[in-house]
Design a protein around this motif. Sequence first.
Motif, PDB file in Angstrom:
ATOM      1  N   THR A  15       0.836  -1.202   0.000  1.00  0.00           N
ATOM      2  CA  THR A  15       0.000   0.000   0.000  1.00  0.00           C
ATOM      3  C   THR A  15       0.869   1.250   0.000  1.00  0.00           C
ATOM      4  O   THR A  15       0.556   2.231  -0.683  1.00  0.00           O
ATOM      5  CB  THR A  15      -0.972  -0.016   1.196  1.00  0.00           C
ATOM      6  N   SER A 102      -7.324  -2.984  -1.214  1.00  0.00           N
ATOM      7  CA  SER A 102      -6.300  -3.764  -1.911  1.00  0.00           C
ATOM      8  C   SER A 102      -6.209  -5.140  -1.277  1.00  0.00           C
ATOM      9  O   SER A 102      -6.650  -5.354  -0.149  1.00  0.00           O
ATOM     10  CB  SER A 102      -4.944  -3.062  -1.862  1.00  0.00           C
ATOM     11  N   CYS A 112     -10.320  -7.687  -0.833  1.00  0.00           N
ATOM     12  CA  CYS A 112     -10.821  -6.343  -0.493  1.00  0.00           C
ATOM     13  C   CYS A 112     -12.034  -6.374   0.442  1.00  0.00           C
ATOM     14  O   CYS A 112     -12.792  -5.401   0.508  1.00  0.00           O
ATOM     15  CB  CYS A 112     -11.128  -5.531  -1.750  1.00  0.00           C
ATOM     16  N   ASP A 129     -10.358  -0.658  -6.312  1.00  0.00           N
ATOM     17  CA  ASP A 129      -9.526  -1.674  -5.682  1.00  0.00           C
ATOM     18  C   ASP A 129      -8.333  -1.953  -6.578  1.00  0.00           C
ATOM     19  O   ASP A 129      -8.344  -1.624  -7.762  1.00  0.00           O
ATOM     20  CB  ASP A 129     -10.321  -2.960  -5.414  1.00  0.00           C
ATOM     21  N   GLY A 134      -0.434  -2.891  -7.122  1.00  0.00           N
ATOM     22  CA  GLY A 134      -1.140  -2.161  -8.166  1.00  0.00           C
ATOM     23  C   GLY A 134      -0.265  -1.900  -9.378  1.00  0.00           C
ATOM     24  O   GLY A 134       0.959  -1.871  -9.290  1.00  0.00           O
TER      25      GLY A 134
END
Length: 156
Positions: A15, A102, A112, A129, A134
């Motif tokens: 994150t 995430s 999620c 999400d 990512g």
Amino acid sequence: MKTISLVYISLSGNTESFVTRLKDYLLSQYKGIEVQKIHIKDLVKEGKNFYEMDHPYVAFLPTYLEGGNGVDNGDVEILTTPVGDFIAYGNNASKCFGVVGSGNRNFNNQYCLTAKQYSQRFGFPVLADFEMRGMLEDIKHVAAIIADLYELEKEN
């Protein structure tokens, strides 16, 4: 100058990576903004008190749950609860535009799930999400959502 606040917690670094790349992308694409990252883990680790936000923000929440399948069991949040405590503090929930979740798609129904639970608990939407750290497309997608929420103007 508009302040965009990104409230998050990162335990494995995924994150943190996403939010940092998102911040850089936003700063490169939009004018007249500053981007504030608020890492809840740092507040807790440093023994700082939670505080009331004075402007809107977007929350980012990875999924950490007890083992199970997310349907019959395994739907209890672990490790990320300080984010919920921060959102619940004062009027912070009313200032949250929504949450970006995430996780790992390998966990099926648990993917999620914490973000979905926060959406129900606090009454704000799951905005988007992304999986793991990512991809660039995820960053562009979330940046576009943030641009709409904050009514940002493109740099060009």
